[in-house]
Write a protein that holds these residues in place. Sequence first.
Motif, PDB file in Angstrom:
ATOM      1  N   VAL A  63       3.796   9.709 -10.406  1.00  0.00           N
ATOM      2  CA  VAL A  63       3.050  10.192 -11.575  1.00  0.00           C
ATOM      3  C   VAL A  63       2.039  11.277 -11.223  1.00  0.00           C
ATOM      4  CG1 VAL A  63       3.371   8.046 -12.856  1.00  0.00           C
ATOM      5  CG2 VAL A  63       1.337   8.321 -11.446  1.00  0.00           C
ATOM      6  N   ASN A  64       1.864  11.536  -9.928  1.00  0.00           N
ATOM      7  CA  ASN A  64       1.052  12.661  -9.448  1.00  0.00           C
ATOM      8  C   ASN A  64      -0.293  12.731 -10.169  1.00  0.00           C
ATOM      9  OD1 ASN A  64       0.366  14.943  -7.993  1.00  0.00           O
ATOM     10  ND2 ASN A  64       1.415  16.351  -9.378  1.00  0.00           N
ATOM     11  N   LEU A  65      -1.078  11.663 -10.016  1.00  0.00           N
ATOM     12  CA  LEU A  65      -2.368  11.593 -10.697  1.00  0.00           C
ATOM     13  C   LEU A  65      -3.336  12.645 -10.195  1.00  0.00           C
ATOM     14  CD1 LEU A  65      -3.100   7.758 -10.902  1.00  0.00           C
ATOM     15  CD2 LEU A  65      -2.427   9.285 -12.768  1.00  0.00           C
ATOM     16  N   SER A  66      -4.078  13.216 -11.123  1.00  0.00           N
ATOM     17  CA  SER A  66      -5.149  14.165 -10.808  1.00  0.00           C
ATOM     18  C   SER A  66      -6.497  13.496 -11.068  1.00  0.00           C
ATOM     19  CB  SER A  66      -5.025  15.421 -11.682  1.00  0.00           C
ATOM     20  OG  SER A  66      -3.806  16.089 -11.432  1.00  0.00           O
ATOM     21  N   PRO A  67      -7.556  13.976 -10.427  1.00  0.00           N
ATOM     22  CA  PRO A  67      -8.892  13.403 -10.663  1.00  0.00           C
ATOM     23  C   PRO A  67      -9.241  13.394 -12.154  1.00  0.00           C
ATOM     24  CG  PRO A  67      -8.959  14.865  -8.783  1.00  0.00           C
ATOM     25  CD  PRO A  67      -7.596  15.025  -9.384  1.00  0.00           C
ATOM     26  N   GLY A  68      -9.747  12.254 -12.615  1.00  0.00           N
ATOM     27  CA  GLY A  68     -10.172  12.130 -14.001  1.00  0.00           C
ATOM     28  C   GLY A  68      -9.110  11.651 -14.964  1.00  0.00           C
ATOM     29  N   GLU A  69      -7.845  11.612 -14.523  1.00  0.00           N
ATOM     30  CA  GLU A  69      -6.793  11.155 -15.429  1.00  0.00           C
ATOM     31  C   GLU A  69      -6.841   9.637 -15.587  1.00  0.00           C
ATOM     32  OE1 GLU A  69      -3.190  14.308 -15.541  1.00  0.00           O
ATOM     33  OE2 GLU A  69      -3.137  12.923 -13.836  1.00  0.00           O
ATOM     34  N   HIS A 113       0.827  -1.204   0.000  1.00  0.00           N
ATOM     35  CA  HIS A 113       0.000   0.000   0.000  1.00  0.00           C
ATOM     36  C   HIS A 113       0.865   1.260   0.000  1.00  0.00           C
ATOM     37  CE1 HIS A 113      -3.754  -2.126   0.397  1.00  0.00           C
ATOM     38  NE2 HIS A 113      -3.327  -2.765   1.475  1.00  0.00           N
ATOM     39  N   LYS A 114       1.947   1.248   0.788  1.00  0.00           N
ATOM     40  CA  LYS A 114       2.827   2.418   0.844  1.00  0.00           C
ATOM     41  C   LYS A 114       3.458   2.678  -0.513  1.00  0.00           C
ATOM     42  CE  LYS A 114       6.800   4.428   3.247  1.00  0.00           C
ATOM     43  NZ  LYS A 114       7.834   4.246   4.306  1.00  0.00           N
ATOM     44  N   LEU A 115       3.955   1.613  -1.160  1.00  0.00           N
ATOM     45  CA  LEU A 115       4.579   1.778  -2.467  1.00  0.00           C
ATOM     46  C   LEU A 115       3.561   2.248  -3.496  1.00  0.00           C
ATOM     47  CD1 LEU A 115       7.029   1.480  -4.332  1.00  0.00           C
ATOM     48  CD2 LEU A 115       6.449  -0.946  -4.593  1.00  0.00           C
ATOM     49  N   ALA A 116       2.387   1.637  -3.513  1.00  0.00           N
ATOM     50  CA  ALA A 116       1.349   2.038  -4.470  1.00  0.00           C
ATOM     51  C   ALA A 116       0.963   3.499  -4.274  1.00  0.00           C
ATOM     52  CB  ALA A 116       0.122   1.138  -4.326  1.00  0.00           C
ATOM     53  N   SER A 117       0.827   3.923  -3.017  1.00  0.00           N
ATOM     54  CA  SER A 117       0.485   5.316  -2.735  1.00  0.00           C
ATOM     55  C   SER A 117       1.565   6.259  -3.237  1.00  0.00           C
ATOM     56  CB  SER A 117       0.273   5.500  -1.233  1.00  0.00           C
ATOM     57  OG  SER A 117      -0.002   6.851  -0.927  1.00  0.00           O
ATOM     58  N   ASN A 118       2.842   5.910  -3.015  1.00  0.00           N
ATOM     59  CA  ASN A 118       3.947   6.747  -3.493  1.00  0.00           C
ATOM     60  C   ASN A 118       3.944   6.853  -5.017  1.00  0.00           C
ATOM     61  OD1 ASN A 118       4.802   7.134  -0.887  1.00  0.00           O
ATOM     62  ND2 ASN A 118       6.515   5.704  -0.996  1.00  0.00           N
ATOM     63  N   LEU A 119       3.623   5.742  -5.681  1.00  0.00           N
ATOM     64  CA  LEU A 119       3.654   5.731  -7.143  1.00  0.00           C
ATOM     65  C   LEU A 119       2.596   6.649  -7.735  1.00  0.00           C
ATOM     66  CD1 LEU A 119       4.223   1.919  -7.801  1.00  0.00           C
ATOM     67  CD2 LEU A 119       5.822   3.759  -8.333  1.00  0.00           C
ATOM     68  N   VAL A 120       1.379   6.617  -7.203  1.00  0.00           N
ATOM     69  CA  VAL A 120       0.307   7.414  -7.806  1.00  0.00           C
ATOM     70  C   VAL A 120       0.348   8.872  -7.360  1.00  0.00           C
ATOM     71  CG1 VAL A 120      -1.181   5.396  -8.043  1.00  0.00           C
ATOM     72  CG2 VAL A 120      -1.425   6.872  -6.036  1.00  0.00           C
ATOM     73  N   VAL A 148      -5.103   4.259  -7.274  1.00  0.00           N
ATOM     74  CA  VAL A 148      -5.538   5.123  -8.377  1.00  0.00           C
ATOM     75  C   VAL A 148      -6.940   5.645  -8.103  1.00  0.00           C
ATOM     76  CG1 VAL A 148      -6.184   5.153 -10.823  1.00  0.00           C
ATOM     77  CG2 VAL A 148      -4.037   4.058 -10.110  1.00  0.00           C
ATOM     78  N   ARG A 149      -7.829   4.766  -7.662  1.00  0.00           N
ATOM     79  CA  ARG A 149      -9.211   5.171  -7.387  1.00  0.00           C
ATOM     80  C   ARG A 149      -9.285   6.185  -6.240  1.00  0.00           C
ATOM     81  NH1 ARG A 149     -11.903   0.187  -9.249  1.00  0.00           N
ATOM     82  NH2 ARG A 149     -12.303   0.651 -11.458  1.00  0.00           N
ATOM     83  N   GLN A 150      -8.384   6.045  -5.266  1.00  0.00           N
ATOM     84  CA  GLN A 150      -8.358   7.011  -4.173  1.00  0.00           C
ATOM     85  C   GLN A 150      -7.995   8.411  -4.670  1.00  0.00           C
ATOM     86  OE1 GLN A 150      -5.715   5.345  -1.234  1.00  0.00           O
ATOM     87  NE2 GLN A 150      -7.278   3.984  -0.391  1.00  0.00           N
ATOM     88  N   ARG A 151      -7.292   8.472  -5.795  1.00  0.00           N
ATOM     89  CA  ARG A 151      -6.964   9.767  -6.400  1.00  0.00           C
ATOM     90  C   ARG A 151      -8.071  10.222  -7.357  1.00  0.00           C
ATOM     91  NH1 ARG A 151      -2.290  12.305  -4.419  1.00  0.00           N
ATOM     92  NH2 ARG A 151      -1.890  13.204  -6.483  1.00  0.00           N
TER      93      ARG A 151
END
Length: 372
Positions: A17-23, A6-13, A44-47
């Motif tokens: 890649v700094n995901l924004s809503p809708g991307e 979870h920590k790694l996945a959170s860091n990645l998004v 990703v969904r949390q973003r």
Amino acid sequence: MDPRYHKLASNLVSHSVNLSPGEKVLIHAFDVPEEITLALVRAVRQRQAHPFVQLQSGRVERECLLGGKVEQFETSLKWELERMKEMDAYIALRGSSNVFETSDLPSDDLQRAMKTLKPVLDWRVNQTKWCVLRWPTPSMAQQAKMSTERFEDFYFNACCMDYAKMSLAMNGLVERMRNADQVSISGPGTDLNFSIKGIDAVGCSGTHNIPDGEVFSCPVRDSVEGYITYNADTIYQGTSFSNIRLSFKDGRIVEATASSNEDKLNEILDSDDGSRYIGEFAIGFNPMIKEPMLDILFDEKISGSFHFTPGQAYEEANNGNKSQVHWDMVCVQRPEWGGGEIHFDGELIRKDGLFIPDNLQSLNPENLLSNG
């Protein structure tokens, strides 16, 4: 699920890649556990972004490449390129139960696929927010000469370190490389001189590769003179190489030798017109990575190393060289590896793996790992 997933996945998004809503983001999962793919989809969904997943197998991919025709790869190109054009971001997790899975593929088959599908790679690198990382496997632990458990701990420590701190620490090196003209590198079997004048420098702190820790630029294409001996073993196109030595004249590799697979080395360097010119010069400084392990995403970040890369240049630091090859070859300059020096315009920048100027010492291991 392992909380480190979870920590790694959170860091990645977020950081990478700094995901924004809708991307929209393509998650390319290559021989990795389902759990990390699930963790990424949830992150990703949390973003409030949209996840798309491609699952891939190394053995199946090898079979598809073996004897593959141009028509097959051109068909793949059409839909893979259209899909990539729809994406705002790309995250690739690449595992492998056997790093030599493609070692017996005929070079013609591999190069045919790489050449035909290169537009997909170019679009992904130049038009999306992307991050690529390996996944820890027993095979990788063997390469690193570690137990599986110890290697997993090493992996997550290296991948989840404080990249925000590293990002600030590398600013001085980025500016020096942007303003430098002449670079000279010396060490055992190495005496290189080249110019990086007018070519940008880019700091890498976890936004494109995990683990990370390098600043890269690129030599003026025809400026490289001298010779270099790489002391880190390398794998490229499924074949391993040791003690590669390259000699340069007017920027071109005029002689290439190795203690293993020398014919294959020269075959790769003859892939196209650009593969005998250098497309990247980078200085590595990840304090958690000390020894080569035949995985370039780790090896190119080794503390006290640099890499000097035949082939394609990156758009961000471009000398105009184009090639289907981009082969990061690594030389470690810490004392136990024989030492060495890097000078910019006559000023000593790094000696035996440690940065010398005051405004660069924040990149030395004790400072990157301190709590201050």
